[in-house]
Design an enzyme around this catalytic site. Structure first.
Site, short mmCIF file in Angstrom:
data_model
loop_
_atom_site.label_atom_id
_atom_site.label_comp_id
_atom_site.label_asym_id
_atom_site.label_seq_id
_atom_site.Cartn_x
_atom_site.Cartn_y
_atom_site.Cartn_z
N VAL A 110 -75.66 48.38 -28.97
CA VAL A 110 -75.81 49.38 -27.91
C VAL A 110 -75.08 50.67 -28.30
O VAL A 110 -75.59 51.77 -28.08
CB VAL A 110 -75.28 48.84 -26.55
CG1 VAL A 110 -75.32 49.93 -25.49
CG2 VAL A 110 -76.07 47.63 -26.11
N CYS A 111 -73.93 50.53 -28.90
CA CYS A 111 -73.07 51.68 -29.22
C CYS A 111 -73.76 52.78 -30.02
O CYS A 111 -73.66 53.95 -29.66
CB CYS A 111 -71.79 51.21 -29.92
SG CYS A 111 -70.80 50.08 -28.93
N PRO A 112 -74.48 52.46 -31.10
CA PRO A 112 -75.09 53.56 -31.87
C PRO A 112 -76.16 54.31 -31.08
O PRO A 112 -76.39 55.50 -31.32
CB PRO A 112 -75.67 52.88 -33.10
CG PRO A 112 -75.84 51.45 -32.73
CD PRO A 112 -74.74 51.17 -31.75
N GLU A 131 -75.99 55.08 -27.93
CA GLU A 131 -75.25 56.05 -27.11
C GLU A 131 -74.69 57.18 -27.97
O GLU A 131 -74.79 58.35 -27.61
CB GLU A 131 -74.07 55.38 -26.42
CG GLU A 131 -74.45 54.34 -25.42
CD GLU A 131 -73.22 53.76 -24.78
OE1 GLU A 131 -73.15 53.80 -23.54
OE2 GLU A 131 -72.33 53.29 -25.50
N ILE A 132 -74.11 56.83 -29.10
CA ILE A 132 -73.51 57.84 -29.97
C ILE A 132 -74.59 58.82 -30.43
O ILE A 132 -74.39 60.04 -30.40
CB ILE A 132 -72.79 57.17 -31.16
CG1 ILE A 132 -71.61 56.34 -30.65
CG2 ILE A 132 -72.33 58.21 -32.17
CD1 ILE A 132 -71.00 55.40 -31.68
#
Length: 180
Positions: free
Chosen positions: A51-53, A55-56
């Site tokens: 999920v993190c990439p 958002e980034i």
């Protein structure tokens, strides 16, 4: 957890700012590095996750719009600057990231903000808009499995910068509320 109206904690962290070379990859960033600017500081749990990439990349895609509003974007996690560098080199969507990735390896900033997941030992998925005086004006946290909406954070920044009353779903350029 610190929230709206609280002072954002002082910090001085190593950041990954480039993938050009090891000599140019890292830079120290503190709460005074961008003095006089708004800050968007968003924390994510871990590098090399799923999920993190998304958002980034989402915040990266809007970076110029945040910059147009005199707002510096800062990503942060409890991973080291070296892990940030390896992830940026490895993940095609992160190679040209236009903002620093803070390394809160001692977990001081995430602890001071009250967003450290004690069980996992990582930062929660938290977002803060901080005004030029260092006061938190917007804060929210989502479950680790749910990505945030960078466009909504930009909308809230626009609303905060009007210093007016803004109704639900207000967007930049629309009328604000007037008290009769």
């Amino acid at each position: 957890m610190l929230t709206v109206g609280d002072k954002f904690p002082e910090f001085n962290l190593k950041a990954t700012v480039s993938i050009e070379s090891v000599e140019k990859a890292f830079f120290p960033i503190s709460n005074t590095t961008y003095k006089g600017k708004w800050l968007l500081v968003f924390f994510y749990p871990k590098d090399f996750t799923f999920v993190c990439p998304t958002e980034i990349k989402g915040f990266g895609d809007l970076n110029a719009q945040f910059a147009d509003r005199d707002c510096q974007v800062l990503a942060a996690s409890t991973d080291s600057e070296f892990v940030h560098l390896a992830w940026r080199k490895d993940h095609k969507d992160l190679r040209d990231l236009p903002f620093p990735m803070l390394a809160d390896t001692a977990k001081r900033l995430s602890s001071a903000l009250g967003i450290l997941d004690e069980e996992e030992g990582v930062a929660k998925r938290a977002t803060f808009l901080v005004d030029p005086e260092g006061v938190i004006r917007f804060a929210y946290v989502t479950d680790g499995s749910v990505g945030r909406n960078p466009q909504e954070v930009l909308r809230v920044l626009d609303a905060l910068q009007t210093d007016e009353l803004c109704p639900c779903n207000w967007k930049q350029g629309e009328e604000t509320l007037k008290v009769a």
